[in-house]
Motif scaffolding. Sequence first.
Motif, mmCIF file in Angstrom:
data_model
loop_
_atom_site.group_PDB
_atom_site.id
_atom_site.type_symbol
_atom_site.label_atom_id
_atom_site.label_comp_id
_atom_site.label_asym_id
_atom_site.label_seq_id
_atom_site.Cartn_x
_atom_site.Cartn_y
_atom_site.Cartn_z
ATOM 1 N N ARG A 1 0.814 -1.219 0.000
ATOM 2 C CA ARG A 1 0.000 0.000 0.000
ATOM 3 C C ARG A 1 0.848 1.269 0.000
ATOM 4 N N ALA A 2 2.085 1.164 -0.448
ATOM 5 C CA ALA A 2 2.969 2.327 -0.547
ATOM 6 C C ALA A 2 3.175 3.013 0.802
ATOM 7 N N ARG A 3 3.123 2.240 1.898
ATOM 8 C CA ARG A 3 3.364 2.789 3.223
ATOM 9 C C ARG A 3 4.859 2.985 3.445
ATOM 10 N N HIS A 4 5.201 3.913 4.337
ATOM 11 C CA HIS A 4 6.608 4.199 4.600
ATOM 12 C C HIS A 4 7.343 2.963 5.124
ATOM 13 N N HIS A 5 6.715 2.204 6.039
ATOM 14 C CA HIS A 5 7.406 1.041 6.601
ATOM 15 C C HIS A 5 7.575 -0.058 5.549
ATOM 16 N N GLU A 6 6.672 -0.137 4.582
ATOM 17 C CA GLU A 6 6.823 -1.125 3.506
ATOM 18 C C GLU A 6 7.997 -0.758 2.610
ATOM 19 N N PHE A 7 8.128 0.530 2.277
ATOM 20 C CA PHE A 7 9.269 0.959 1.482
ATOM 21 C C PHE A 7 10.579 0.777 2.247
ATOM 22 N N ALA A 8 10.555 0.982 3.556
ATOM 23 C CA ALA A 8 11.765 0.779 4.357
ATOM 24 C C ALA A 8 12.204 -0.682 4.310
ATOM 25 N N ALA A 9 11.245 -1.602 4.385
ATOM 26 C CA ALA A 9 11.574 -3.025 4.300
ATOM 27 C C ALA A 9 12.094 -3.381 2.911
ATOM 28 N N ALA A 10 11.479 -2.809 1.876
ATOM 29 C CA ALA A 10 11.943 -3.060 0.506
ATOM 30 C C ALA A 10 13.354 -2.524 0.311
ATOM 31 N N GLU A 11 13.602 -1.323 0.815
ATOM 32 C CA GLU A 11 14.935 -0.715 0.676
ATOM 33 C C GLU A 11 15.992 -1.577 1.351
ATOM 34 N N LYS A 12 15.716 -2.065 2.558
ATOM 35 C CA LYS A 12 16.676 -2.903 3.281
ATOM 36 C C LYS A 12 16.973 -4.178 2.493
ATOM 37 N N TRP A 13 15.930 -4.793 1.931
ATOM 38 C CA TRP A 13 16.127 -6.051 1.204
ATOM 39 C C TRP A 13 16.904 -5.814 -0.089
ATOM 40 N N ILE A 14 16.534 -4.784 -0.827
ATOM 41 C CA ILE A 14 17.200 -4.512 -2.104
ATOM 42 C C ILE A 14 18.667 -4.144 -1.895
ATOM 43 N N HIS A 15 18.947 -3.331 -0.891
ATOM 44 C CA HIS A 15 20.331 -2.935 -0.641
ATOM 45 C C HIS A 15 21.178 -4.072 -0.076
ATOM 46 N N SER A 16 20.534 -5.167 0.315
ATOM 47 C CA SER A 16 21.302 -6.337 0.770
ATOM 48 C C SER A 16 21.786 -7.193 -0.388
ATOM 49 N N LEU A 17 21.282 -6.944 -1.591
ATOM 50 C CA LEU A 17 21.629 -7.778 -2.734
ATOM 51 C C LEU A 17 23.003 -7.375 -3.279
ATOM 52 N N PRO A 18 23.903 -8.328 -3.487
ATOM 53 C CA PRO A 18 25.278 -8.011 -3.866
ATOM 54 C C PRO A 18 25.515 -7.904 -5.374
ATOM 55 N N VAL A 19 24.473 -7.592 -6.145
ATOM 56 C CA VAL A 19 24.585 -7.533 -7.603
ATOM 57 C C VAL A 19 23.852 -6.284 -8.095
ATOM 58 N N PRO A 20 24.082 -5.863 -9.349
ATOM 59 C CA PRO A 20 23.334 -4.719 -9.898
ATOM 60 C C PRO A 20 21.834 -5.006 -9.947
ATOM 61 N N VAL A 21 21.042 -4.005 -9.557
ATOM 62 C CA VAL A 21 19.587 -4.151 -9.498
ATOM 63 C C VAL A 21 18.933 -2.977 -10.225
ATOM 64 N N THR A 22 17.875 -3.269 -10.967
ATOM 65 C CA THR A 22 17.010 -2.224 -11.519
ATOM 66 C C THR A 22 15.583 -2.509 -11.091
ATOM 67 N N GLU B 1 11.420 -1.315 -11.409
ATOM 68 C CA GLU B 1 10.331 -0.557 -12.002
ATOM 69 C C GLU B 1 9.259 -0.308 -10.947
ATOM 70 N N PRO B 2 8.670 0.867 -10.909
ATOM 71 C CA PRO B 2 7.538 1.079 -10.002
ATOM 72 C C PRO B 2 6.299 0.341 -10.498
ATOM 73 N N GLY B 3 5.464 -0.075 -9.551
ATOM 74 C CA GLY B 3 4.191 -0.706 -9.892
ATOM 75 C C GLY B 3 3.031 0.123 -9.393
ATOM 76 N N ASN B 4 1.833 -0.252 -9.762
ATOM 77 C CA ASN B 4 0.665 0.527 -9.360
ATOM 78 C C ASN B 4 0.484 0.544 -7.844
ATOM 79 N N HIS B 5 0.911 -0.513 -7.142
ATOM 80 C CA HIS B 5 0.807 -0.535 -5.685
ATOM 81 C C HIS B 5 1.821 0.387 -5.018
ATOM 82 N N ASP B 6 2.807 0.855 -5.765
ATOM 83 C CA ASP B 6 3.859 1.694 -5.188
ATOM 84 C C ASP B 6 3.542 3.181 -5.246
ATOM 85 N N LEU B 7 2.419 3.545 -5.853
ATOM 86 C CA LEU B 7 1.972 4.934 -5.872
ATOM 87 C C LEU B 7 0.934 5.130 -4.782
#
Length: 285
Positions: free
Chosen positions: A47-68, A70-76
Amino acid sequence: MSKSKLLFHLSDLHFGLEDNEALDWVSREIAERTPDAVAITGDLTMRARHHEFAAAEKWIHSLPVPVTVEPGNHDLPNYYLPSRYLNPLGRFEAFREVVERRIELPGLALVPLNSNVPAQPRLNWSKGWISTSALAECLMQLDALPDGMRALVTVHHPLRETGTRGTALTHNGTKALRELARRNVLGVLSGHVHDPFDIMEDVGNGSVRMIGAGTLSQRIRSTPPSFNELRWDGKQLDVRVRTLGDVATSDMMIDDVPEDAMPPREPGEPVAPVNKVPRTDPPKH
């Protein structure tokens, strides 16, 4: 001859209703296999909540490879319209560097295409909409690639416009596919429907390969949580659907983009029956 490229294609993580077992498994796979890149095609949050984005950011930044990403409709944000209109991607700020990021590998590029707009002249804003500016930006990036370089376009919504009546319909999807068919595009990577697929779409002036990834959340539709493993050897792009269970790729992939792409909203909530796409083979149990 350069070595083959290994890519992981993930989608619809839906932090806030994520599947932690599936995410932990994918994290281990990425750490052990070290793919050349990871493409995440939208709906990082529920639901594009701040705590959901914080969890996504932590998980994505843990990945040791290049990442791209795309935003989705749930992210707005839907519940605070000024943010949706004035700064629709504002909550990606902590990992803005990977959002709509073009990744260039030897002989292969990942090029973004945004399929979200803040508002639409129709009631269901979850549907895709390819704006003139988003398509122009994608085509400009494709046209700027070195001669001979192939491309995979990353987008959240499947670029299917005709032949569907429900939430899978993407405005200007056919227009986008026709433009992509004129260029050196290997395929279009998308999500949104929560089931994987691999379809050649004929658009009159050629055909475009549409590749959809499943979900890594609890919001499953007709297949268990999964991601796509792509391998490009310079001549052929192979797609393998990976899931925790022992299910073959052929049994994971649906045969067409569904008319109704909506999975159940919450575990335990009563929902309308899902119209599953007919399969040529029954799933293995």
